[in-house]
Design an enzyme around this catalytic site. Structure first.
Site, short mmCIF file in Angstrom:
data_model
loop_
_atom_site.label_atom_id
_atom_site.label_comp_id
_atom_site.label_asym_id
_atom_site.label_seq_id
_atom_site.Cartn_x
_atom_site.Cartn_y
_atom_site.Cartn_z
N PRO A 148 -59.78 -19.19 10.99
CA PRO A 148 -60.91 -21.15 10.88
C PRO A 148 -61.51 -21.72 10.15
O PRO A 148 -62.32 -20.87 10.36
CB PRO A 148 -60.52 -21.34 12.30
CG PRO A 148 -59.77 -20.43 12.77
CD PRO A 148 -59.87 -18.80 11.88
N GLU A 149 -61.45 -22.82 9.76
CA GLU A 149 -62.48 -23.06 8.29
C GLU A 149 -63.33 -24.54 9.30
O GLU A 149 -62.66 -25.14 10.05
CB GLU A 149 -62.26 -23.54 7.48
CG GLU A 149 -61.70 -22.54 6.42
CD GLU A 149 -60.78 -22.35 5.22
OE1 GLU A 149 -61.84 -23.11 4.22
OE2 GLU A 149 -60.32 -21.92 4.61
#
Length: 299
Positions: free
Chosen positions: A2-3
């Site tokens: 996840p960014e």
């Protein structure tokens, strides 16, 4: 992994459903979930009981809850971590690593992590920089958890300084994509959004940072801001069931990708087939026409 848009989507959900509530009981169901907490599973669980979650905050890819003292519950989602809110009597998934129930008897919070690369830990909050009206930090207090004090400000927070970023970038002598992934320089950007921002800015991922003009850095930062903001509105990017928000819902920014994962497909600007190159044991996607490879590239 996840960014920023995915982690911010989770943070917003936690702010809505969990903040302001007091933990009645914490259970660690897999010790790897708290492997970085010096107190260990039992000590972590005991320390979290009767704590109130005051704020849900984020810097880059890290999430934390500010507690009712000078400590924080820090979470890193790793490759597959999820923080899910739901009715306490729902079935317990085999991938739940930690569970928090609340004094009000309402929905519980579960840390689910199939690949067990994520982690939770209790840690002190620390001032990361002087607080000013123009630079209030993630919480407005200039405080971040001590283990991530070295993480740079992300592009969407007030503490981010474009001029300071440009100056540091020019001194790096590396490829621009490698620099975008350096969390001590700019946080929150990973493989997906680096490729997307570089495509919008028409910059090749191996372009040496020391050759970038200030106007090109400005164009890149505009592209970064646009990509992250649009992805945030779409709830992030979900290629599989490993990234979901607190309600278990997937993001849909994958429908708007221009470069990442589109090898061989026509560029949306010029029609040339998108190219994939090997990069740091991952992949880098670019348009060979819109993003010409520099002669003095940093691979």
């Amino acid at each position: 992994m996840p960014e920023l848009p995915e982690v911010e989507t989770v943070r917003v959900g936690l702010e809505r459903h969990v903040v302001g509530r007091t933990i009645a009981r914490a259970e660690v169901l897999n010790p790897r979930a708290v492997r970085r907490d010096p107190a260990g599973p039992d000590g972590f669980a005991a320390a979290m009981a009767d704590r109130t979650l005051i704020r849900a905050e984020r810097r880059g890819k890290y999430l934390w809850f500010a507690l009712d003292d000078d400590e924080a519950l820090l979470a890193h989602l790793g490759m597959s971590g999820q923080l899910l809110v739901g009715e306490p009597d729902r079935p317990l998934s085999p991938h739940v690593r930690a569970r928090f129930t609340f004094a009000d008897g309402g929905p519980d919070l579960r840390f689910t992590d199939q690949r067990t690369f994520g982690h939770l830990m209790l840690c002190p909050l620390q001032a990361a920089f002087p607080v000013t009206a123009d630079n209030p930090g993630p919480s407005g207090l200039g405080l971040v958890p001590e283990p991530i004090v070295h993480i740079a400000a992300d592009p969407l927070e007030p503490a981010f300084d474009p001029d300071a970023f440009a100056a540091r970038l020019g001194r790096r002598k590396t490829g621009i994509k490698r620099a975008l992934l350096d969390q001590s320089l700019i946080s929150g950007i990973g493989n997906i959004y680096a490729d997307e921002a570089l495509w919008r800015a028409r910059l090749h991922w191996a372009r040496p940072t020391e050759t970038l003009r200030r106007s090109e850095v400005s164009r890149l930062l505009v592209a970064v801001d646009e990509v992250l903001t649009e992805a945030l509105k779409a709830g992030g990017t979900s290629f599989d069931a490993l990234y979901v928000n607190v309600n278990g819902e997937s993001g849909y920014f994958d429908q708007s990708l221009n470069a990442y994962g589109r090898e061989g497909e026509p560029c949306g600007r010029c029609g040339a087939p998108i190219r994939r190159d090997t990069f740091m044991n991952r992949s880098a996607y670019s348009c060979p026409r819109c993003q010409p490879r520099p002669r003095n590239a940093h691979w």
